[in-house]
Motif scaffolding. Structure first.
Motif, PDB file in Angstrom:
ATOM      1  N   ARG A 176      51.555  66.332  36.105  1.00  0.00           N
ATOM      2  CA  ARG A 176      52.590  67.019  36.884  1.00  0.00           C
ATOM      3  C   ARG A 176      52.779  66.407  38.259  1.00  0.00           C
ATOM      4  N   THR A 177      51.659  65.989  38.879  1.00  0.00           N
ATOM      5  CA  THR A 177      51.753  65.494  40.250  1.00  0.00           C
ATOM      6  C   THR A 177      51.524  63.980  40.292  1.00  0.00           C
ATOM      7  N   SER A 178      51.774  63.418  41.478  1.00  0.00           N
ATOM      8  CA  SER A 178      51.540  61.984  41.640  1.00  0.00           C
ATOM      9  C   SER A 178      50.046  61.657  41.567  1.00  0.00           C
ATOM     10  N   GLU A 179      49.211  62.604  41.970  1.00  0.00           N
ATOM     11  CA  GLU A 179      47.767  62.389  41.800  1.00  0.00           C
ATOM     12  C   GLU A 179      47.427  62.280  40.313  1.00  0.00           C
ATOM     13  N   ASP A 180      47.994  63.186  39.509  1.00  0.00           N
ATOM     14  CA  ASP A 180      47.762  63.127  38.060  1.00  0.00           C
ATOM     15  C   ASP A 180      48.149  61.757  37.502  1.00  0.00           C
ATOM     16  N   VAL A 181      49.307  61.267  37.924  1.00  0.00           N
ATOM     17  CA  VAL A 181      49.817  59.995  37.388  1.00  0.00           C
ATOM     18  C   VAL A 181      48.815  58.873  37.624  1.00  0.00           C
ATOM     19  N   VAL A 182      48.331  58.787  38.859  1.00  0.00           N
ATOM     20  CA  VAL A 182      47.489  57.640  39.220  1.00  0.00           C
ATOM     21  C   VAL A 182      46.091  57.794  38.627  1.00  0.00           C
ATOM     22  N   LEU A 183      45.490  58.974  38.762  1.00  0.00           N
ATOM     23  CA  LEU A 183      44.142  59.157  38.203  1.00  0.00           C
ATOM     24  C   LEU A 183      44.164  58.973  36.691  1.00  0.00           C
ATOM     25  N   ASN A 184      45.208  59.451  36.089  1.00  0.00           N
ATOM     26  CA  ASN A 184      45.338  59.345  34.630  1.00  0.00           C
ATOM     27  C   ASN A 184      45.459  57.900  34.152  1.00  0.00           C
ATOM     28  N   SER A 185      45.972  57.029  35.019  1.00  0.00           N
ATOM     29  CA  SER A 185      46.148  55.645  34.549  1.00  0.00           C
ATOM     30  C   SER A 185      45.088  54.678  35.085  1.00  0.00           C
ATOM     31  N   VAL A 186      44.651  54.842  36.355  1.00  0.00           N
ATOM     32  CA  VAL A 186      43.721  53.825  36.901  1.00  0.00           C
ATOM     33  C   VAL A 186      42.420  54.413  37.469  1.00  0.00           C
ATOM     34  N   GLY A 187      42.274  55.728  37.474  1.00  0.00           N
ATOM     35  CA  GLY A 187      41.015  56.324  37.926  1.00  0.00           C
ATOM     36  C   GLY A 187      40.885  56.417  39.434  1.00  0.00           C
ATOM     37  N   ARG A 188      39.746  56.958  39.863  1.00  0.00           N
ATOM     38  CA  ARG A 188      39.575  57.366  41.254  1.00  0.00           C
ATOM     39  C   ARG A 188      39.462  56.218  42.255  1.00  0.00           C
ATOM     40  N   ASP A 189      38.707  55.174  41.907  1.00  0.00           N
ATOM     41  CA  ASP A 189      38.474  54.123  42.906  1.00  0.00           C
ATOM     42  C   ASP A 189      39.777  53.404  43.278  1.00  0.00           C
ATOM     43  N   LEU A 190      40.559  53.036  42.289  1.00  0.00           N
ATOM     44  CA  LEU A 190      41.831  52.361  42.572  1.00  0.00           C
ATOM     45  C   LEU A 190      42.812  53.324  43.244  1.00  0.00           C
ATOM     46  N   TYR A 191      42.733  54.586  42.857  1.00  0.00           N
ATOM     47  CA  TYR A 191      43.548  55.626  43.507  1.00  0.00           C
ATOM     48  C   TYR A 191      43.244  55.660  44.997  1.00  0.00           C
ATOM     49  N   GLU A 192      41.969  55.694  45.323  1.00  0.00           N
ATOM     50  CA  GLU A 192      41.605  55.795  46.745  1.00  0.00           C
ATOM     51  C   GLU A 192      41.904  54.514  47.505  1.00  0.00           C
ATOM     52  N   LYS A 193      41.766  53.387  46.857  1.00  0.00           N
ATOM     53  CA  LYS A 193      42.009  52.112  47.556  1.00  0.00           C
ATOM     54  C   LYS A 193      43.490  51.852  47.806  1.00  0.00           C
ATOM     55  N   PHE A 194      44.336  52.143  46.822  1.00  0.00           N
ATOM     56  CA  PHE A 194      45.743  51.723  46.923  1.00  0.00           C
ATOM     57  C   PHE A 194      46.744  52.861  47.139  1.00  0.00           C
ATOM     58  N   PHE A 195      46.442  54.076  46.687  1.00  0.00           N
ATOM     59  CA  PHE A 195      47.478  55.119  46.630  1.00  0.00           C
ATOM     60  C   PHE A 195      47.307  56.281  47.603  1.00  0.00           C
ATOM     61  N   ALA A 212      41.223  44.104  30.318  1.00  0.00           N
ATOM     62  CA  ALA A 212      41.838  44.925  31.367  1.00  0.00           C
ATOM     63  C   ALA A 212      42.207  46.306  30.810  1.00  0.00           C
ATOM     64  N   ALA A 213      42.723  46.315  29.589  1.00  0.00           N
ATOM     65  CA  ALA A 213      43.073  47.595  28.947  1.00  0.00           C
ATOM     66  C   ALA A 213      41.815  48.445  28.788  1.00  0.00           C
ATOM     67  N   GLU A 214      40.735  47.801  28.374  1.00  0.00           N
ATOM     68  CA  GLU A 214      39.455  48.505  28.210  1.00  0.00           C
ATOM     69  C   GLU A 214      38.960  49.031  29.562  1.00  0.00           C
ATOM     70  N   PHE A 215      39.115  48.228  30.591  1.00  0.00           N
ATOM     71  CA  PHE A 215      38.697  48.634  31.937  1.00  0.00           C
ATOM     72  C   PHE A 215      39.411  49.925  32.349  1.00  0.00           C
ATOM     73  N   PHE A 216      40.755  49.902  32.202  1.00  0.00           N
ATOM     74  CA  PHE A 216      41.521  51.101  32.594  1.00  0.00           C
ATOM     75  C   PHE A 216      41.092  52.308  31.756  1.00  0.00           C
ATOM     76  N   GLU A 217      40.842  52.065  30.474  1.00  0.00           N
ATOM     77  CA  GLU A 217      40.435  53.151  29.575  1.00  0.00           C
ATOM     78  C   GLU A 217      39.125  53.774  30.056  1.00  0.00           C
ATOM     79  N   LYS A 218      38.234  52.916  30.568  1.00  0.00           N
ATOM     80  CA  LYS A 218      36.925  53.383  31.019  1.00  0.00           C
ATOM     81  C   LYS A 218      37.010  54.174  32.340  1.00  0.00           C
TER      82      LYS A 218
END
Ligand code: FAD
Ligand code: UDP
Length: 366
Positions: A133-152, A118-124
């Motif tokens: 700085r922003t909430s977008e930065d927080v989410v993209l920086n940790s889980v990437g675009r697909d999870l960002y668009e699905k959940f956030f 799972a750690a490797e997945f998030f890293e990828k």
């Protein structure tokens, strides 16, 4: 002031006002506390609905804290029922554990990741950000675009009427990302609900010979000259007649529903709907309170711009405007501002208790 006994007026009988009231009263001061609503407890107010189910009128309130001092303080006024909140997020019609953890990944993408996987997945998938700085930065920086668009992305747009890129990092940073399978919403040391409800806890807190309580009373109608010191817990811009312009607060409309023949509506306390419906989430109160009842009561939350102020909106320009009001506030010697609306901070209940204890101490020492 010399030896004159000070008379205190407290505006707002939520956590901020009630804790300060109790602290001042315990120290021998005379306190009058008012609230413009018909009840005490502020947004934490709970009540038995017309069908006999204990519900939270202003949306689900789950107490959690790492502050042992704060938990002990409130324990003077209530017993507790241990409760760990769980949330599911609906994506494409299916429910997934939220905050995102390893099970979320495995179920969503049909994988069998272990913790390292799972750690490797998030890293990828993550999109590393130099500065977050922003909430977008927080989410993209940790889980990437697909999870960002699905959940956030869409939940945030619905909740705030803004894109995550328009909100400070702290908003999305409330939500962790996990490589383990812990599916609790909070991981604080103390997680519990007041055994007999929040309102009862507030009644106990305010039950003191030095405190008088007046509900249905607006500060606008009070003769301030009767009091030596005011503790104000409402919106700070209203205190100053909005002289620099209105501070934005986000509001909600709560749609309560009772289902008489449904013992359980959903499998966990709250289900989030990031992408469907005009509401953000549905909460079923029996999960929170442990109440036994043949039917069940739920609440849907519809975000809106107008209405009672519930959330400060964390953005740089709002904080700059708040700062102008705060500068005025700091020049006052006979008014104390404390609480989520008065300090324009996205405080949880325990943080408000902490801020109120600190404010009371300052008043008593000052
Ligand atoms: P409030 O509770 O807002 O109290 C302020 C009071 O001042 C109000 O009762 C208001 O009527 C009164 N007032 C304002 N102006 C005047 C006036 N002119 N005259 C008289 N009275 C006035 N926190 C958690 O820790 N866990 C949760 O699960 C959680 N869930 C939440 C869910 C929702 C939907 C919301 C909106 C908040 C949630 N919170 C939660 C946050 C929690 O509600 C706040 O941290 C806390 O209630 C703030 O207390 P307060 O005393 O600062 O403000
Ligand atoms: N959030 C999201 N999707 C979710 C839950 C939360 O995008 O399913 C974001 C959203 O911006 C929200 C913030 O995270 O406002 C904080 O969520 P939390 O549940 O802490 O909000 P609260 O209970 O204070 O309304």
């Amino acid at each position: 002031m010399g030896n004159k006994v000070k008379k205190f007026l407290i505006v707002g009988a939520g956590f901020a006002g009630s804790v300060v009231a109790r602290e001042l009263a315990d120290a021998g001061r005379d306190v009058h506390i008012i609230d413009k609503r018909a009840h005490v407890a502020g947004n934490a107010y709970d009540e038995v609905d017309a069908h006999g189910v204990l519900v939270h009128r202003y949306g689900p309130h789950i107490f959690h804290t790492n502050g042992e001092r704060i938990f002990q303080y409130l324990s003077r006024f209530t017993e507790w029922r241990p409760y760990e909140h769980r949330v599911l997020g609906v994506v494409n019609g299916k429910e997934y554990p939220f905050p995102i953890n390893r099970d979320t990944l495995n179920q969503l993408y049909d994988l069998q990741l272990d913790e390292a996987g799972a750690a490797e997945f998030f890293e990828k998938v993550r999109e590393p950000r130099e500065s977050v700085r922003t909430s977008e930065d927080v989410v993209l920086n940790s889980v990437g675009r697909d999870l960002y668009e699905k959940f956030f992305l869409n939940y945030t747009r619905k909740q705030w009427g803004l894109y995550p890129s328009q909100l400070k990092a702290g908003v999305a940073a409330r939500i962790p990302t996990r490589t383990n399978t812990d599916d609790r919403y909070f991981t604080d040391i103390f997680q519990a609900m007041p055994l007999h409800g929040y309102t009862r806890m507030f009644e106990n807190m305010l039950d003191h010979p030095n405190i008088t309580v007046e509900t249905g009373a607006d500060f606008a109608d009070v003769d301030r000259s009767t009091y030596d010191h005011i503790v104000y817990t409402g919106p700070i811009d209203a205190f100053y007649g909005h002289r620099f312009g209105a501070l934005p607060y986000r509001s909600l409309r709560f749609e309560h529903e009772h289902l008489a023949d449904t013992p359980q509506y959903q499998s966990v306390g709250t289900v989030n709907y990031p992408n469907d419906h005009a509401y953000t989430r549905i909460t079923e109160f029996k999960h929170l309170t442990g109440q036994q009842h043949a039917g069940t009561s739920i609440v849907r939350e519809y975000p809106q711009a107008e209405g009672d102020p519930y959330y400060p909106i964390p953005r740089d320009e709002n904080e700059a405007l708040f700062k102008r009001y705060e500068d005025l506030a700091q020049s006052e010697s006979d008014v104390t501002f404390v609480g989520r609306l008065a300090q324009y901070r996205y405080y949880n209940m325990d943080q408000v208790v902490g801020a109120a204890l600190a404010a009371a101490k300052r008043i008593l020492e000052g």
